[in-house]
Design a protein around this motif. Structure first.
Motif, mmCIF file in Angstrom:
data_model
loop_
_atom_site.group_PDB
_atom_site.id
_atom_site.type_symbol
_atom_site.label_atom_id
_atom_site.label_comp_id
_atom_site.label_asym_id
_atom_site.label_seq_id
_atom_site.Cartn_x
_atom_site.Cartn_y
_atom_site.Cartn_z
ATOM 1 N N GLN A 304 0.820 -1.207 0.000
ATOM 2 C CA GLN A 304 0.000 0.000 0.000
ATOM 3 C C GLN A 304 0.857 1.261 0.000
ATOM 4 N N GLY A 305 1.982 1.202 0.727
ATOM 5 C CA GLY A 305 2.889 2.338 0.736
ATOM 6 C C GLY A 305 3.494 2.607 -0.619
ATOM 7 N N GLN A 306 3.846 1.533 -1.344
ATOM 8 C CA GLN A 306 4.403 1.716 -2.675
ATOM 9 C C GLN A 306 3.395 2.362 -3.613
ATOM 10 N N VAL A 307 2.126 2.021 -3.464
ATOM 11 C CA VAL A 307 1.093 2.651 -4.288
ATOM 12 C C VAL A 307 1.016 4.143 -3.987
ATOM 13 N N LYS A 308 1.105 4.499 -2.710
ATOM 14 C CA LYS A 308 1.073 5.918 -2.345
ATOM 15 C C LYS A 308 2.297 6.653 -2.882
ATOM 16 N N ASN A 309 3.441 5.977 -2.859
ATOM 17 C CA ASN A 309 4.654 6.594 -3.409
ATOM 18 C C ASN A 309 4.492 6.922 -4.885
ATOM 19 N N LEU A 310 3.926 5.977 -5.623
ATOM 20 C CA LEU A 310 3.742 6.214 -7.045
ATOM 21 C C LEU A 310 2.783 7.363 -7.294
ATOM 22 N N ARG A 311 1.729 7.445 -6.506
ATOM 23 C CA ARG A 311 0.783 8.552 -6.670
ATOM 24 C C ARG A 311 1.421 9.887 -6.318
ATOM 25 N N MET A 343 7.156 3.341 3.184
ATOM 26 C CA MET A 343 7.098 4.600 3.925
ATOM 27 C C MET A 343 7.188 5.777 2.963
ATOM 28 N N ALA A 344 7.017 7.000 3.495
ATOM 29 C CA ALA A 344 6.986 8.197 2.660
ATOM 30 C C ALA A 344 8.398 8.650 2.327
ATOM 31 N N PRO A 345 8.800 8.652 1.053
ATOM 32 C CA PRO A 345 10.146 9.096 0.705
ATOM 33 C C PRO A 345 10.286 10.622 0.734
ATOM 34 N N THR A 346 9.185 11.365 0.666
ATOM 35 C CA THR A 346 9.222 12.834 0.643
ATOM 36 C C THR A 346 8.224 13.374 1.667
ATOM 37 N N ASN A 347 8.378 14.652 1.965
ATOM 38 C CA ASN A 347 7.420 15.290 2.870
ATOM 39 C C ASN A 347 6.242 15.832 2.080
ATOM 40 N N ALA A 348 5.398 16.618 2.744
ATOM 41 C CA ALA A 348 4.188 17.129 2.080
ATOM 42 C C ALA A 348 4.509 18.084 0.958
ATOM 43 N N ARG A 380 7.220 7.733 8.582
ATOM 44 C CA ARG A 380 5.938 7.049 8.715
ATOM 45 C C ARG A 380 4.844 7.935 8.121
ATOM 46 N N TRP A 381 3.931 7.294 7.385
ATOM 47 C CA TRP A 381 2.878 8.061 6.719
ATOM 48 C C TRP A 381 2.013 8.792 7.742
ATOM 49 N N GLY A 382 1.833 10.088 7.510
ATOM 50 C CA GLY A 382 1.012 10.906 8.383
ATOM 51 C C GLY A 382 1.718 11.448 9.599
ATOM 52 N N CYS A 383 3.025 11.179 9.738
ATOM 53 C CA CYS A 383 3.761 11.660 10.919
ATOM 54 C C CYS A 383 4.568 12.906 10.569
#
Length: 393
Positions: A304-311, A343-348, A380-383
């Motif tokens: 699921q994290g990889q999908v978020k990374n691609l988006r 996990m999130a490779p970048t910030n917002a 961590r996503w959302g942190c």
């Protein structure tokens, strides 16, 4: 053995040598056939009471009747034969009209016994296989249809006489042989007609004679269905020859180690297990161990994290979709360590996070600040707080 009976045997085997041996091969297997014996007795004129008496006395085959008394054909004194006839006909002395029937039935039984002994003594490795008699073949076929009521033994599932004789000859020779697939022919092929060609070849005695050689029939096994039918005909022929019971042959094969090994399911991949977990998490958790369940959950979270990374990459890359992967084209692929996958490779704002800070710590900047590799924030996503991911609570 009397001289008269020896003369009869000598005439059969010497005057018509080739024909007599072929004839004897067809009839010697009748010696122990109850169906052939009763059928022949009826044709000779034996009534129902005499047939019942024969069965009650235990003389239900040619072989048993041949040695039911000490009398031999050609002997002058028929006292022993008349005593046997009295037991069979149920009248003492036997009626004059019934005695010839018993005498002829006994003579044929004794002749078959002598012919069987001659065949066993003169039999060679290249001798023609022995065949089932027609009455015995019909009786076994009827018994098989009654026992296997769920199988329609007609058409494709009716074994040919050649296949049944091939298996029956194994019992006669006490040697088990492999039956090839192309030999598992059906009865319809024989009824269509067989081409016969004359061939000169030596017989069992070494003399060259003209013999009729039939064209060999071959079973059609080109498709899976035809092969299945051929193998089923082979099983039915073994059952009819009374070598292997059709109902339990399969059960013994299923217990064999090599067969059970082939029936084991193949090992599934991670994706298949993950799909099963998503469909029914409670069922998967109860069937799997706690460690395996946790591992699958982590795998799902990473995916699921990889999908978020691609988006996220597609939204922060304004040039995406304008150019292909030609020479000089830039890509926005981010290679992450295995421990940080999901996990999130970048910030917002789309700026990179420091991998070293989230793995083992980085001394090039303080928490919350940026070093040359990226921001020192939790991946961590959302942190996104100023602490490494391994200290996330």
């Amino acid at each position: 053995m009397s001289c008269a009976f020896m003369f009869v045997i000598c005439c059969i085997t010497e005057i018509w040598p080739s024909a007599s041996r072929s004839y004897l091969r067809r009839i010697v297997n009748m010696l122990d056939s109850s169906a052939d014996f009763l059928d022949r007795a009826r044709k000779l004129g034996a009534n129902d009471e005499e047939l019942r008496n024969l069965q009650a006395l235990g003389y239900d085959t040619f072989g048993k009747l041949a040695f039911a008394t000490s009398y031999t054909p050609g002997q002058q004194d028929e006292t022993a034969l008349k005593q046997l006839a009295a037991e069979i006909t149920g009248s003492d002395p036997p009626l004059a009209a019934r005695l010839p029937i018993v005498r002829r039935l006994f003579f044929e039984s004794y002749t078959l016994a002598a012919a069987d002994m001659q065949m066993r003594v003169e039999r060679k490795d290249d001798s023609a296989p022995r065949k089932l008699a027609n009455a015995e073949r019909s009786a076994r076929y009827d018994d098989q249809r009654k026992c296997l009521s769920g199988i329609d033994m007609t058409g494709e599932l009716e074994p040919s006489n050649a296949l049944i004789d091939l298996v029956y000859n194994m019992a006669e020779e006490d040697q088990l042989k492999y039956v090839r697939w192309e030999e598992c022919t059906k009865r319809d092929q024989e009824l269509m007609g067989i081409k016969v060609d004359p061939v000169w070849k030596p017989d069992s005695s070494g003399l060259i004679r003209e013999t009729k050689v039939s064209e060999a029939l071959k079973a059609d096994t080109n498709t899976d269905l035809k092969l299945r039918l051929a193998l089923q005909r082979r099983s039915l022929s073994f059952d009819q020859a009374r070598l292997v019971d059709y109902n339990v042959a399969l059960l013994k094969a299923m217990d064999a180690a090599e067969v059970r090994l082939l029936l084991q399911p193949l090992q599934g991949g991670v994706k298949r297990k993950a799909d099963a977990l998503e469909e029914d998490p409670k069922k998967s958790k109860s069937s799997a161990s706690s460690g395996e369940y946790a591992k699958l959950q982590q795998t799902i979270a990473n995916l699921q994290g990889q999908v978020k990374n691609l988006r996220a990459n597609s939204s922060h890359n304004p040039t995406k979709g304008r150019k292909g992967r030609g020479k000089g084209a830039k890509t926005n692929l981010i290679r992450m360590p295995p421990q940080l996958i999901g996990m999130a490779p970048t910030n917002a704002q789309g700026e990179p996070n420091c991998y070293d800070f989230n793995l083992k710590g980085c001394s090039k900047a303080k928490p919350g600040e940026r070093c040359p590799k990226g921001w020192h924030c939790c991946m961590r996503w959302g942190c996104g707080k100023p602490h490494p991911q391994f200290e996330h609570q």
